[in-house]
Design an enzyme around this catalytic site. Sequence first.
Site, PDB file in Angstrom:
ATOM      1  N   ARG A 135       0.805  -1.229   0.000  1.00 42.23           N
ATOM      2  CA  ARG A 135       0.000   0.000   0.000  1.00 42.23           C
ATOM      3  C   ARG A 135       0.836   1.277   0.000  1.00 42.23           C
ATOM      4  O   ARG A 135       0.378   2.329   0.432  1.00 42.23           O
ATOM      5  CB  ARG A 135      -0.973   0.021   1.176  1.00 42.23           C
ATOM      6  CG  ARG A 135      -1.940  -1.126   1.138  1.00 42.23           C
ATOM      7  CD  ARG A 135      -3.105  -0.917   2.068  1.00 42.23           C
ATOM      8  NE  ARG A 135      -3.970  -2.076   1.987  1.00 42.23           N
ATOM      9  CZ  ARG A 135      -3.775  -3.200   2.652  1.00 42.23           C
ATOM     10  NH1 ARG A 135      -2.744  -3.310   3.467  1.00 42.23           N
ATOM     11  NH2 ARG A 135      -4.611  -4.194   2.505  1.00 42.23           N
ATOM     12  N   LYS A 240       7.138  23.182 -13.963  1.00 41.14           N
ATOM     13  CA  LYS A 240       6.263  22.037 -13.716  1.00 41.14           C
ATOM     14  C   LYS A 240       5.922  21.958 -12.229  1.00 41.14           C
ATOM     15  O   LYS A 240       4.766  21.714 -11.856  1.00 41.14           O
ATOM     16  CB  LYS A 240       6.877  20.725 -14.200  1.00 41.14           C
ATOM     17  CG  LYS A 240       5.925  19.555 -13.942  1.00 41.14           C
ATOM     18  CD  LYS A 240       6.008  18.405 -14.887  1.00 41.14           C
ATOM     19  CE  LYS A 240       4.883  17.403 -14.562  1.00 41.14           C
ATOM     20  NZ  LYS A 240       5.009  16.139 -15.281  1.00 41.14           N
ATOM     21  N   HIS A 261      -0.290  18.602 -26.949  1.00 42.18           N
ATOM     22  CA  HIS A 261      -0.500  17.173 -26.716  1.00 42.18           C
ATOM     23  C   HIS A 261      -1.811  16.643 -27.298  1.00 42.18           C
ATOM     24  O   HIS A 261      -1.937  15.439 -27.508  1.00 42.18           O
ATOM     25  CB  HIS A 261      -0.403  16.842 -25.225  1.00 42.18           C
ATOM     26  CG  HIS A 261       1.022  16.763 -24.732  1.00 42.18           C
ATOM     27  ND1 HIS A 261       1.884  17.839 -24.787  1.00 42.18           N
ATOM     28  CD2 HIS A 261       1.738  15.747 -24.175  1.00 42.18           C
ATOM     29  CE1 HIS A 261       3.069  17.478 -24.284  1.00 42.18           C
ATOM     30  NE2 HIS A 261       3.005  16.211 -23.906  1.00 42.18           N
TER      31      HIS A 261
HETATM   32  N1  LIG Z   1       4.436  10.518 -15.441  1.00 39.35           N
HETATM   33  C1  LIG Z   1       4.394  11.576 -16.205  1.00 39.35           C
HETATM   34  O1  LIG Z   1       4.019  12.673 -15.778  1.00 39.35           O
HETATM   35  C2  LIG Z   1       4.829  11.445 -17.626  1.00 39.35           C
HETATM   36  C3  LIG Z   1       5.029  12.601 -18.392  1.00 39.35           C
HETATM   37  C4  LIG Z   1       5.487  12.456 -19.693  1.00 39.35           C
HETATM   38  C5  LIG Z   1       5.743  11.192 -20.204  1.00 39.35           C
HETATM   39  N2  LIG Z   1       5.531  10.090 -19.434  1.00 39.35           N
HETATM   40  C6  LIG Z   1       5.816   8.743 -19.938  1.00 39.35           C
HETATM   41  O2  LIG Z   1       7.210   8.647 -20.176  1.00 39.35           O
HETATM   42  C7  LIG Z   1       7.450   7.636 -21.151  1.00 39.35           C
HETATM   43  C8  LIG Z   1       8.490   8.118 -22.111  1.00 39.35           C
HETATM   44  O3  LIG Z   1       9.682   8.386 -21.412  1.00 39.35           O
HETATM   45  P1  LIG Z   1      11.081   8.430 -22.173  1.00 39.35           P
HETATM   46  O4  LIG Z   1      10.969   9.279 -23.380  1.00 39.35           O
HETATM   47  O5  LIG Z   1      12.102   8.739 -21.154  1.00 39.35           O
HETATM   48  O6  LIG Z   1      11.205   6.947 -22.726  1.00 39.35           O
HETATM   49  P2  LIG Z   1      11.990   5.655 -22.201  1.00 39.35           P
HETATM   50  O7  LIG Z   1      11.945   5.508 -20.759  1.00 39.35           O
HETATM   51  O8  LIG Z   1      11.520   4.542 -23.055  1.00 39.35           O
HETATM   52  O9  LIG Z   1      13.504   6.011 -22.617  1.00 39.35           O
HETATM   53  C9  LIG Z   1      13.812   6.205 -23.982  1.00 39.35           C
HETATM   54  C10 LIG Z   1      14.945   5.275 -24.426  1.00 39.35           C
HETATM   55  O10 LIG Z   1      16.171   5.786 -23.929  1.00 39.35           O
HETATM   56  C11 LIG Z   1      16.854   4.788 -23.170  1.00 39.35           C
HETATM   57  N3  LIG Z   1      17.574   5.524 -22.139  1.00 39.35           N
HETATM   58  C12 LIG Z   1      17.047   6.239 -21.110  1.00 39.35           C
HETATM   59  N4  LIG Z   1      18.025   6.867 -20.450  1.00 39.35           N
HETATM   60  C13 LIG Z   1      19.183   6.550 -21.043  1.00 39.35           C
HETATM   61  C14 LIG Z   1      20.544   6.908 -20.824  1.00 39.35           C
HETATM   62  N5  LIG Z   1      20.889   7.797 -19.882  1.00 39.35           N
HETATM   63  N6  LIG Z   1      21.486   6.355 -21.616  1.00 39.35           N
HETATM   64  C15 LIG Z   1      21.141   5.507 -22.616  1.00 39.35           C
HETATM   65  N7  LIG Z   1      19.884   5.154 -22.895  1.00 39.35           N
HETATM   66  C16 LIG Z   1      18.919   5.661 -22.114  1.00 39.35           C
HETATM   67  C17 LIG Z   1      15.787   3.848 -22.702  1.00 39.35           C
HETATM   68  O11 LIG Z   1      16.303   2.565 -22.437  1.00 39.35           O
HETATM   69  C18 LIG Z   1      14.831   3.847 -23.902  1.00 39.35           C
HETATM   70  O12 LIG Z   1      15.313   2.979 -24.879  1.00 39.35           O
HETATM   71  C19 LIG Z   1       6.100   7.331 -21.777  1.00 39.35           C
HETATM   72  O13 LIG Z   1       5.660   6.082 -21.329  1.00 39.35           O
HETATM   73  C20 LIG Z   1       5.197   8.432 -21.264  1.00 39.35           C
HETATM   74  O14 LIG Z   1       3.860   8.006 -21.114  1.00 39.35           O
HETATM   75  C21 LIG Z   1       5.079  10.200 -18.163  1.00 39.35           C
HETATM   76 ZN   LIG Z   2       4.682  15.055 -23.321  1.00 41.29          ZN
END
Ligand SMILES: NC(=O)c1ccc[n+]([C@@H]2O[C@H](COP(=O)([O-])OP(=O)(O)OC[C@H]3O[C@@H](n4cnc5c(N)ncnc54)[C@H](O)[C@@H]3O)[C@@H](O)[C@H]2O)c1
Ligand SMILES: [Zn+2]
Length: 381
Positions: A135, A240, A261
């Site tokens: 939880r 943010k 978006h």
């Molecule tokens: N919670 C929220 O408020 C919020 C806001 C925006 C997006 N999101 C979510 O975030 C996700 C997208 O996040 P993202 O763009 O970071 O994608 P991701 O986590 O898939 O990372 C992108 C790619 O980069 C690689 N990677 C990450 N850091 C690295 C590093 N330092 N060195 C080498 N490779 C690295 C990962 O393995 C992946 O292949 C989506 O699922 C989206 O829905 C959430």
């Molecule tokens: Zn976004």
Amino acid sequence: MTVQPRDVGAAAGEPIVVNVGLGARAYDIVIGRGTLASLGARVAALKPGARAAIVTDENVSKQHLEATEAALASAGIGATSVTVRPGEGSKSIASFERVCDALIAARIERGDLVVALGGGVVGDLAGFAAASVRRGLDFVQVPTSLLAQVDSSVGGKTGINSRHGKNLIGAFYQPILVVADTALLDTLPAREFRAGYAEVAKYGLLGDAAFFAWLENNWQDVFAGGPAREHAIAVSCRMKAAIVARDERETGDRALLNLGHTFGHAFEAAAGFSDRLLHGEAIALGMVAAFGFCVRRKLIGPQEAERVTRHLAAVGLPTHLSEVKGGLPDVDRLMELMAQDKKVKRGKLTFILARGIGQAYVAPDIEAADVRAFLAERLAA
Ligand SMILES: NC(=O)c1ccc[n+]([C@@H]2O[C@H](COP(=O)([O-])OP(=O)(O)OC[C@H]3O[C@@H](n4cnc5c(N)ncnc54)[C@H](O)[C@@H]3O)[C@@H](O)[C@H]2O)c1
Ligand SMILES: [Zn+2]
């Protein structure tokens, strides 16, 4: 003109700390090159005697797991880890089950801690597992992608995808600390960095014209690393954090963060949430469309929308719908995808519009027919 970043005045080497003001659930975002090394000491100060479970993905673990374990160990914190496959596919019930089971098997309890080491996928998945196991376990975000450092690690939205759509299963659950080490971004693929930059530009476009102008002049330094990168991440996090502190559960102002978006999600969905179009790339197209739509509605002049397009194109982000690999479907399908994402009530949609760069606002009753006509024109152009 070179605008001095406001944060560079802070002693070189000192991290920039942004507080997310949520009362009893307030927490710090610690931003800077090399801040990962301080993770153990910071965690030990917040939770003496805690053990940690690190959740990460295969790409990130190869690059940064060892340093993360060492940072924790330096403060006497023992850690286990669970590694998931990279990519959106890991925001699934199956991965959620695996991560929860691993946390339980490692006997991570209320006095302990979950560390999300990765991009937005790992942050959303690990955060939701932390919210759920026993939880609620405390968790720390160590974001490793630019998108995660400026967006997903801040604000407490956690969750996974359902077969019915993205992010449909989840919780608002705040971390107790975010450590954003800007040096970790050096190993991020260039395309991922650029996609994350779309969200940085978004903050300027939605609420800070001076920041947008600063980005126009300094984006190369942001990409190169160093103080400009830290400054851009800090300004983004500050905005943010301020919005989230005002409206944690998105009943009002938090919707401003959705600038670009509504269009963007439709493009992203049309490309199948695939490599054809990364989230940030879709948002770049979405912001160009949103500002174009504002011109159509005579909220701004065409030069202002052109300025948005020019900057996003300069950094190498897509700005024209024809740039989507494999093309986009017709306007009917795009409108369908938009309606799935945002409820259409009596033919009206809620949109984030702008009265200028840095002046976004929530427009609750935009006629779907007007959006459709605009998109049809854009697709034909
Ligand atoms: N919670 C929220 O408020 C919020 C806001 C925006 C997006 N999101 C979510 O975030 C996700 C997208 O996040 P993202 O763009 O970071 O994608 P991701 O986590 O898939 O990372 C992108 C790619 O980069 C690689 N990677 C990450 N850091 C690295 C590093 N330092 N060195 C080498 N490779 C690295 C990962 O393995 C992946 O292949 C989506 O699922 C989206 O829905 C959430
Ligand atoms: Zn976004």
